[in-house]
Each structure stands twice: as C-alpha cells, then as structure tokens.
Write a protein that holds these residues in place. Structure first.
Motif, PDB file in Angstrom:
ATOM      1  N   UNK A 230     -12.595 -39.800 -39.431  1.00  0.00           N
ATOM      2  CA  UNK A 230     -11.414 -38.967 -39.205  1.00  0.00           C
ATOM      3  C   UNK A 230     -11.812 -37.583 -38.701  1.00  0.00           C
ATOM      4  N   UNK A 231     -12.854 -37.004 -39.281  1.00  0.00           N
ATOM      5  CA  UNK A 231     -13.301 -35.667 -38.863  1.00  0.00           C
ATOM      6  C   UNK A 231     -13.722 -35.673 -37.398  1.00  0.00           C
ATOM      7  N   UNK A 232     -14.457 -36.698 -36.998  1.00  0.00           N
ATOM      8  CA  UNK A 232     -14.931 -36.772 -35.606  1.00  0.00           C
ATOM      9  C   UNK A 232     -13.780 -36.994 -34.630  1.00  0.00           C
ATOM     10  N   UNK A 233     -12.812 -37.840 -35.015  1.00  0.00           N
ATOM     11  CA  UNK A 233     -11.734 -38.171 -34.078  1.00  0.00           C
ATOM     12  C   UNK A 233     -10.629 -37.120 -34.053  1.00  0.00           C
TER      13      UNK A 233
ATOM     14  N   UNK B  46     -22.771 -33.880 -33.855  1.00  0.00           N
ATOM     15  CA  UNK B  46     -22.380 -32.770 -32.968  1.00  0.00           C
ATOM     16  C   UNK B  46     -20.872 -32.473 -32.974  1.00  0.00           C
ATOM     17  N   UNK B  47     -20.043 -33.503 -33.163  1.00  0.00           N
ATOM     18  CA  UNK B  47     -18.592 -33.295 -33.137  1.00  0.00           C
ATOM     19  C   UNK B  47     -18.066 -32.621 -34.397  1.00  0.00           C
ATOM     20  N   UNK B  48     -18.824 -32.719 -35.504  1.00  0.00           N
ATOM     21  CA  UNK B  48     -18.301 -32.220 -36.783  1.00  0.00           C
ATOM     22  C   UNK B  48     -19.145 -31.100 -37.394  1.00  0.00           C
TER      23      UNK B  48
ATOM     24  N   UNK C 198     -21.363 -34.453 -46.503  1.00  0.00           N
ATOM     25  CA  UNK C 198     -21.559 -33.148 -45.864  1.00  0.00           C
ATOM     26  C   UNK C 198     -22.770 -33.179 -44.932  1.00  0.00           C
ATOM     27  N   UNK C 199     -23.871 -33.774 -45.383  1.00  0.00           N
ATOM     28  CA  UNK C 199     -25.076 -33.849 -44.548  1.00  0.00           C
ATOM     29  C   UNK C 199     -24.798 -34.628 -43.265  1.00  0.00           C
ATOM     30  N   UNK C 200     -24.013 -35.696 -43.385  1.00  0.00           N
ATOM     31  CA  UNK C 200     -23.681 -36.494 -42.200  1.00  0.00           C
ATOM     32  C   UNK C 200     -22.749 -35.713 -41.260  1.00  0.00           C
ATOM     33  N   UNK C 201     -21.821 -34.937 -41.832  1.00  0.00           N
ATOM     34  CA  UNK C 201     -20.957 -34.085 -41.006  1.00  0.00           C
ATOM     35  C   UNK C 201     -21.806 -33.064 -40.247  1.00  0.00           C
ATOM     36  N   UNK C 202     -22.792 -32.494 -40.927  1.00  0.00           N
ATOM     37  CA  UNK C 202     -23.666 -31.487 -40.317  1.00  0.00           C
ATOM     38  C   UNK C 202     -24.533 -32.079 -39.220  1.00  0.00           C
TER      39      UNK C 202
END
Length: 125
Positions: free
Chosen positions: A41-44, A72-74, A65-69
């Motif tokens: 959802x964060x990426x899209x 590049x999109x998130x 959080x680590x995966x969001x960091x």
C-alpha cells in the motif's frame, strides 16, 4: 488533504485511529492489517506519513520499517511508530533507526492528529 497509512494488525485500533484522524478533517486514511500489506500500500499509494505498529505477527514493525527504508518508493515517507513498549532500551533502539517519532499506546485519540502534524513539521525542518 494529506494521506496517512495506518499499519496495525488489530482491527479495533485501526478503526479507532482512522476515525480520530478523519474527524480532524486533515487526513485521508489508508489502512493495512500487516507489514506485508502495508509495504504494498505504501509503495502504490505514496501516503504523506505512515503510522506503524511495532508489535505485529509475521513481520513486526521494525522489520516493516527496514523494508520501507530499503525501497526507493517508500524510503522518504515519514514513519511514526506506535508502541506499547516504552522501555529506555527500546526507546534508544527507536532513536537509532530513522523513524520520525514514537507515539506510545494508549495514546489520546483527540490529540493524535495534532501530534502527527507536529512530527511532520519537525521532519520537514
């Protein structure tokens, strides 16, 4: 109107938080019930901020959080951790990672929108 993504495995917390933020009139609220769903959802959707629960099954908040960091999109979306854990050692751990803020549960639903607003102002400066 700003958009915020709530990632929390507990439906009642997601719903209560969503209502509080929508009442403020400032936020369009997106929700996800797991870290994996939250990442997609964060990426899209590219929200302006993410409220992320720390304690979740499967993928916990810190892993999410680590995966969001890492994506590049998130990686530039401010993340606010929601946690019932506020021990000094954990607070230090949260400080070491680049979260925008930590809000401790139970939080005051009536001041939550304002707290988030303050965090985002600080994150921009």
């Amino acid at each position: 109107m700003k958009r915020i993504l709530i990632i929390d495995d507990e439906q009642d917390i997601r719903e209560a938080t969503q209502i509080c933020l929508e009442i403020s009139g400032e936020w369009e609220v997106l929700t996800a019930s797991s870290g994996a769903e939250g990442l997609v959802t964060a990426a899209s959707e590219q929200p302006d901020a993410i409220l992320l629960d720390v304690m979740m099954p499967d993928m916990d908040g810190l892993t999410t959080f680590q995966k969001l960091q890492a994506h590049p999109l998130t990686q530039n979306i401010p993340v606010i951790l929601l946690t019932a854990k506020a021990q000094p050692a954990e607070q230090r751990q949260f400080t070491q990672i680049q979260v925008a803020a930590v809000i401790t549960k139970p939080y005051d639903p009536f001041t939550l929108a304002n707290q988030i607003e303050q965090v985002l102002i600080a994150a921009k400066s």
